[in-house]
Design a protein around this motif. Structure first.
Motif, short mmCIF file in Angstrom:
data_model
loop_
_atom_site.label_atom_id
_atom_site.label_comp_id
_atom_site.label_asym_id
_atom_site.label_seq_id
_atom_site.Cartn_x
_atom_site.Cartn_y
_atom_site.Cartn_z
N ARG A 111 0.87 -1.17 0.00
CA ARG A 111 0.00 0.00 0.00
C ARG A 111 0.91 1.23 0.00
O ARG A 111 1.26 1.78 1.03
N THR A 112 1.31 1.62 -1.19
CA THR A 112 2.19 2.77 -1.37
C THR A 112 1.41 4.06 -1.14
O THR A 112 0.20 4.04 -0.95
N ALA A 162 -2.69 4.28 -1.46
CA ALA A 162 -3.51 4.83 -0.38
C ALA A 162 -4.49 5.88 -0.89
O ALA A 162 -5.49 6.17 -0.23
N THR A 197 3.58 -3.00 9.91
CA THR A 197 2.47 -2.32 9.25
C THR A 197 1.70 -3.28 8.35
O THR A 197 2.29 -4.20 7.77
N ASP A 217 0.58 -2.26 5.65
CA ASP A 217 0.79 -1.73 4.30
C ASP A 217 1.44 -2.78 3.39
O ASP A 217 1.46 -2.61 2.17
#
Length: 700
Positions: free
Chosen positions: A212-213, A217, A647, A649
């Motif tokens: 999730r860069t 995002a 994270t 992410d």
């Protein structure tokens, strides 16, 4: 003579960003009292639109950096220690010419000399003109410049011919955008305003990325795909499209060969269930994406080179790029797919480089395998050992894979190394001679692009700092000292620019040096909007069509029908290795750096912070790793240290460390590329930076 037109003492000078980015921005350089005081994006340029990226905004700071090299330096200490003394240009040129002549006339011959360069500047003059003539004339080994884009380039070539696709000017008309393996805000930021305009008109943006860069995002949806499984997702989507009769049969019959074989494979081998198992995505998500893609017009895919940095990378690009052929999206303004627009330019590279000077039988060394080239007696390809290395526009001691082996080679006392640079980089520390090169503000150049269709002139805005010289002039002077007296070594940079533009490509007919001097940039003579694969069209392939079945691949031992090749270090391909090293380490670009460029700019280093490794909470928990822990990432090739960031992410099974950092500025003198391999991609011999299985542990 490389600068026949006078410099401005005060005013604004038109230039071009030199760096390896699709955007190729038109730059305005503000000059006061003969010094550059500010750079800005040209507000009139249709793609640059008045802004520059985080990195290039610091270009003046970089140009006048206190550590800037301004005089030749001669090594006085052990290789790698970075001890040098100033010398004159005459001393440097005399010694370099003597040493290179001794090698080329010695028992191993000229192929014992190896150039090493890439995209430190993308300008046609400073990256590929007098330098190539020089190495071709002396008979040096050829360098296969593969480190970034060749897998995707080869895949596109065998499928579509020329690399072309919609530019931002067309993309803003899309109503569905798939950002597939691209962190647009970092690596292609001037596309983003066009996509925001598309959103304002009702478009949806989907990011397909294991991370999730910052881009993902901000998208409407993020699909966290398993690394290296992009082809599996595309084949699963094709299964749904063919199953439900959503393909554009007219486009496929008129413009492609072999589409029936693709349909058979997608329908009978690639169920949504199988695609979900390979990609780690939900079946419902794949089904929904396929239906939305097939039913939305225009639908645009921006794919980038990250997806091709694993063993099956060329095939991945090929399969994803065929989606708009299946649906006929190439017909629409704002539809289709873009990997690169570079095939629209076709500047006269042969005139610049003189390939006819290459002696018959000259060997080629893949730059990805520099470690082998410098440590094996036959350079890993047969023939003599590498006895001299000339590096420019690159920093291989930071950017090349398998850095432990690269450093081993660079430390050889019998290796004569010359580095053209702006700073004392990791590579420069191993040089016998460092030669100070000019920055973009100090020399002439001309730039094509791979994210739009404008040619841009770079005009020098300030005099060279100290005794620095353009790459072209440095190679002119070395050639002269070595006794090479061909008139082609005396041509000026402006003459070289004219030669580059003197191309049989009709799209360049509107681009002249005079017009570039007046306007700064000129659009290619291509239709507006730019729809390279819409009716009517003949593709630059052997069949004149899109080669869904590509016979050239069969000759390479590759399946000519689109398929999926798992990453070489994945559990599917190498279960024993994956059991030892269960995390796939990705190393995408740091937002503040351009590969290893800008790493030494204080404000950008501060913004980037210390090296980090991102781990999913589940992966951190089983390893006893907490947020902020100092951790070690390692495999059989090497290791490096970083701070843990826990994270969601990143998906489970994945680790992420943004790069590329200088080893001399990193703990233990090591970076992520101490763990990457010299393996190559299925097509084009490209680097497999993201095919990198590691383990991560709390550092002792």
């Amino acid at each position: 003579m490389t600068q026949p037109l006078p410099l401005l003492r005060d005013g604004i000078v038109r230039g071009a960003c030199p760096h390896d980015c699709p955007d190729t921005c038109a730059m305005l350089v503000h000059v006061k009292d003969g010094r550059a005081v500010r750079v800005q994006g040209d507000p009139e340029h249709p793609v640059t639109q008045g802004f520059l990226c985080t990195k290039v905004n610091r270009y003046v700071e970089r140009t006048y950096h206190a550590d800037r090299l301004t005089t030749p330096l001669r090594r006085v200490g052990p290789k790698g220690e970075g001890r040098f003394e100033p010398a004159t240009w005459d001393e440097a040129l005399d010694d370099i010419a003597r040493r290179l002549n001794e090698i080329r006339n010695g028992p191993h011959g000229p192929q014992a000399i190896l150039p090493y360069s890439y995209a430190g500047t993308m300008g046609l003059v400073q990256s590929g003109s007098i330098d190539r003539r020089f190495f071709h004339r002396i008979g040096a080994s050829l360098l296969d410049r593969t480190i970034c884009a060749t897998a995707g380039t080869e895949a596109w070539k065998v499928t579509y011919g020329d690399r072309m696709g919609p530019s931002p000017e067309e993309a803003e008309h899309a109503r569905l955008v798939l950002l597939w393996g691209t962190n647009t805000l970092t690596s292609n930021p001037h596309l983003w305003p066009a996509l925001r305009r598309a959103c304002d008109a009702g478009a949806r943006i989907v990011a397909i990325d294991p991370i999730r860069t910052r881009t993902a995002a901000q998208c409407d949806q993020h699909l966290a795909i398993r690394p290296g499984t992009d082809a599996a997702l595309a084949l699963g989507m094709m299964h749904v499209i063919f199953r439900d009769g959503l393909e554009d049969g007219g486009y496929l019959r008129r413009h492609t060969v072999g589409w029936e074989a693709l349909r058979e494979r997608a329908l009978h081998e690639w169920s949504v269930e199988r695609a979900a198992a390979e990609t780690g995505l939900d079946e419902a998500a794949i089904e929904a994406l396929a239906l939305e893609y097939a039913r939305t017009r225009p639908a645009f895919i921006r794919l980038n080179y990250g997806m091709q940095r694993h063993a099956g990378g060329g095939m991945a690009v090929r399969v994803v790029a065929l989606l708009p052929a299946v649906t006929g999206a190439w017909r629409d303004v704002g539809g289709g797919a873009t990997l690169s627009t570079s095939g629209a330019f076709k500047a006269n590279g042969a005139a610049l480089e003189k390939p006819e000077w290459i002696p018959a039988g000259t060997r080629t060394i893949n730059m990805v395998r520099l470690g082998d080239a410098l440590t094996l007696p036959d350079a890993g390809v047969g023939g003599p050992p590498v006895q001299a290395l000339v590096v420019y526009n690159s920093n291989p001691a930071a950017v090349a894979p398998d850095l432990g082996k690269v450093r081993e080679g660079l430390r050889r006392e019998d290796l004569f190394t010359v580095v053209l640079e702006h700073f004392r980089t990791d590579t420069a520390d191993y040089a016998d001679w460092i030669l100070p090169a000019t920055t973009q503000l100090e020399h002439w150049d001309v730039h094509t692009a791979y994210g739009h269709v404008y040619v841009t002139l770079n005009r020098p805005s300030i005099p060279p700092e100290g005794e620095s010289l353009p790459n072209s002039e440095i190679f002119r002077r070395i050639a002269a000292r070595m006794g090479l007296d061909e008139p082609e070594f005396r041509e000026t940079d402006l003459e070289l620019i004219r030669q580059a533009l003197d191309s049989p490509n009709p799209a360049l007919r509107a681009v002249t040096l005079e017009e570039l001097l007046e306007k700064g940039y000129v659009r290619l003579a291509v239709p507006k909007p730019f729809l390279p694969y819409a009716d009517p069209v003949r593709f630059n392939t052997p069949t004149g069509k899109i080669q869904i079945v590509a016979p050239e691949l069969a000759a390479m031992g590759i399946d000519p029908v689109p398929t999926f090749t798992p990453p070489a270090e994945s559990a599917a391909a190498d279960p024993r290795r994956a059991a030892r090293f269960p995390l796939m380490l990705l190393s995408p670009p740091e937002h503040q750096f351009m590969n290893s460029t800008f790493v030494n700019i204080p404000a950008l280093r501060k913004a980037a912070g210390e090296a980090k490794i991102l781990l999913h909470p589940n992966e951190a928990a089983v390893r006893g790793i907490r947020e902020g822990d100092r951790v070690r990432s390692w495999n059989d090739r090497g290791d490096f240290f970083a701070l843990a960031v826990v994270t969601d992410d990143v998906r489970p099974g994945v680790a992420v460390s943004y790069g590329v950092r200088w080893a001399r500025l990193s703990e233990g003198g090591k970076t992520v590329n101490d763990t990457t391999s010299q393996g190559t991609t299925d097509m084009g011999g490209g680097a497999v930076f993201y095919d990198n299985a590691v383990e991560v542990e709390v550092a002792a």
